[in-house]
Design an enzyme around this catalytic site. Structure first.
Site, mmCIF file in Angstrom:
data_model
loop_
_atom_site.group_PDB
_atom_site.id
_atom_site.type_symbol
_atom_site.label_atom_id
_atom_site.label_comp_id
_atom_site.label_asym_id
_atom_site.label_seq_id
_atom_site.Cartn_x
_atom_site.Cartn_y
_atom_site.Cartn_z
ATOM 1 N N TRP A 71 13.147 33.672 44.688
ATOM 2 C CA TRP A 71 13.604 32.706 46.454
ATOM 3 C C TRP A 71 12.860 32.769 46.821
ATOM 4 O O TRP A 71 13.882 31.467 47.733
ATOM 5 C CB TRP A 71 14.945 33.518 46.501
ATOM 6 C CG TRP A 71 15.942 34.032 45.012
ATOM 7 C CD1 TRP A 71 15.891 35.539 45.302
ATOM 8 C CD2 TRP A 71 16.898 34.168 44.976
ATOM 9 N NE1 TRP A 71 16.138 35.948 44.161
ATOM 10 C CE2 TRP A 71 18.018 34.691 43.993
ATOM 11 C CE3 TRP A 71 17.485 31.982 44.937
ATOM 12 C CZ2 TRP A 71 18.537 34.631 43.750
ATOM 13 C CZ3 TRP A 71 18.605 32.416 44.181
ATOM 14 C CH2 TRP A 71 18.771 33.394 42.908
ATOM 15 N N SER A 72 11.809 31.683 46.370
ATOM 16 C CA SER A 72 10.440 31.519 47.681
ATOM 17 C C SER A 72 11.170 29.964 47.696
ATOM 18 O O SER A 72 11.080 28.934 46.839
ATOM 19 C CB SER A 72 9.038 31.336 47.201
ATOM 20 O OG SER A 72 8.501 31.152 47.980
ATOM 21 N N ASN A 73 11.344 29.897 48.966
ATOM 22 C CA ASN A 73 12.028 28.546 49.727
ATOM 23 C C ASN A 73 10.380 27.659 49.855
ATOM 24 O O ASN A 73 10.204 26.815 49.539
ATOM 25 C CB ASN A 73 12.162 28.568 51.234
ATOM 26 C CG ASN A 73 13.814 28.366 51.114
ATOM 27 O OD1 ASN A 73 14.307 28.640 49.551
ATOM 28 N ND2 ASN A 73 14.282 29.685 52.036
#
Length: 310
Positions: A71-73
């Site tokens: 889910w890395s921004n």
């Protein structure tokens, strides 16, 4: 990456943040909307990338390789930047293959993915970690997890300039401090460098204290030959990174309805909750003016059903 230009970046608007509990305490807050600089290359992640990408360009790299989770921004912003500017990106991901909306976006943006497992990802700080990847991708420039370090902090310094240019429009002659969420401390360190102790920077830990945020901030300041200080940290992790509970989600929903500003639960939501606790405790005198940094990351809302349609 020789043609990479940074002139496209839209201005981050500084807007009044109206909430009943702030008004009741006589506290004025303006929110720096980093979530609005671009639909995809959003939030503080872009600012943390600016100088890393500049160094990559100056080194003659063709693209960038970096790390993050499903889910890395950070990887989301990096992959979107690669698609926008036309340079290749490679992501080294924590854990085993997952088909999250973020991962789907990374693939759609053209990022090549490698899943490291959990043990493999934990080795990212070990000496020699990057060596095999640089052999496999010799023309790519490695960027640390989250775009951290001094280069990431330097890119965040311009937030002070962007906010300062908009204070008069709010009727403010000055501000009394900053309030923001911290995952690695890079953005906070950048603001501390920019402020040079003129105003305090308050950071809310979105991760437990043992993640070493304070140590990382001190290390960045030390690289610049500066003593540690000029900031204060508060625990907002609620027991761990990505730990979210119904009271927090309900609080976020009520603040969104009152202000019309979308939030997310891992960073901005936790930071706002921590601010309310401090305001309720009388931490700030009436008349205090704070700049709250909306660090973006709204793409991550898709992992939380109550907020996913926001």
């Amino acid at each position: 990456m020789h043609s990479l230009s940074f002139d496209w970046l839209a201005h981050a608007p500084l807007e009044p943040f109206h909430l009943d509990w702030l008004t009741a305490a006589g506290i004025e807050v303006a929110i720096l909307r980093l979530d609005r600089i671009d639909p995809l290359i959003s939030g503080n992640k872009w600012y943390k990338l600016i100088d890393h990408l500049r160094v990559a360009r100056e080194a003659g790299a063709e693209g960038v390789i970096s790390l993050g989770g499903a889910w890395s921004n950070h990887l989301h912003a990096l992959a979107a930047a690669g698609k926008h500017f036309g340079f290749p990106t490679v992501g080294l991901l924590r854990g085993h293959p997952q088909d999250t909306p973020t991962v789907q976006d990374l693939q759609a943006f053209g990022m090549q993915l490698h899943w490291l497992g959990y043990g493999g990802y934990r080795a990212r700080h070990e000496t020699g970690f990057w060596q095999p990847w640089q052999v496999q991708y010799p023309h790519l420039h490695p960027v640390p997890e989250g775009g951290g370090g001094l280069l990431g902090a330097r890119g965040c310094e311009q937030m002070l300039t962007q906010a300062g240019q908009q204070l008069n429009a709010l009727g403010w002659s000055d501000h009394d401090g900053w309030w923001l969420a911290c995952g690695t401390g890079t953005t906070l360190a950048g603001l501390v460098l920019a402020e040079a102790r003129r105003h305090p920077v308050y950071g809310v830990l979105a991760v437990p204290d043992d993640h070493g945020v304070a140590q990382q901030v001190a290390a960045i300041l030390g690289e610049c030959g500066l003593p540690d200080g000029g900031y204060e940290l508060f625990d907002g992790s609620r027991g761990g990174f990505a730990k979210v509970d119904p009271p927090l989600l309900a609080f976020i929903e009520s603040c969104e309805q009152a202000s019309g500003i979308p939030l997310e639960p891992l960073y901005t939501g936790k930071a706002l909750w921590a601010l309310k606790l401090q305001v309720d405790a009388g931490r700030f005198a009436p008349g205090t003016r704070l700049i709250f940094v909306h660090t973006g990351g709204l793409q991550g809302r898709r992992g939380f059903a109550p907020l996913s349609q926001g």
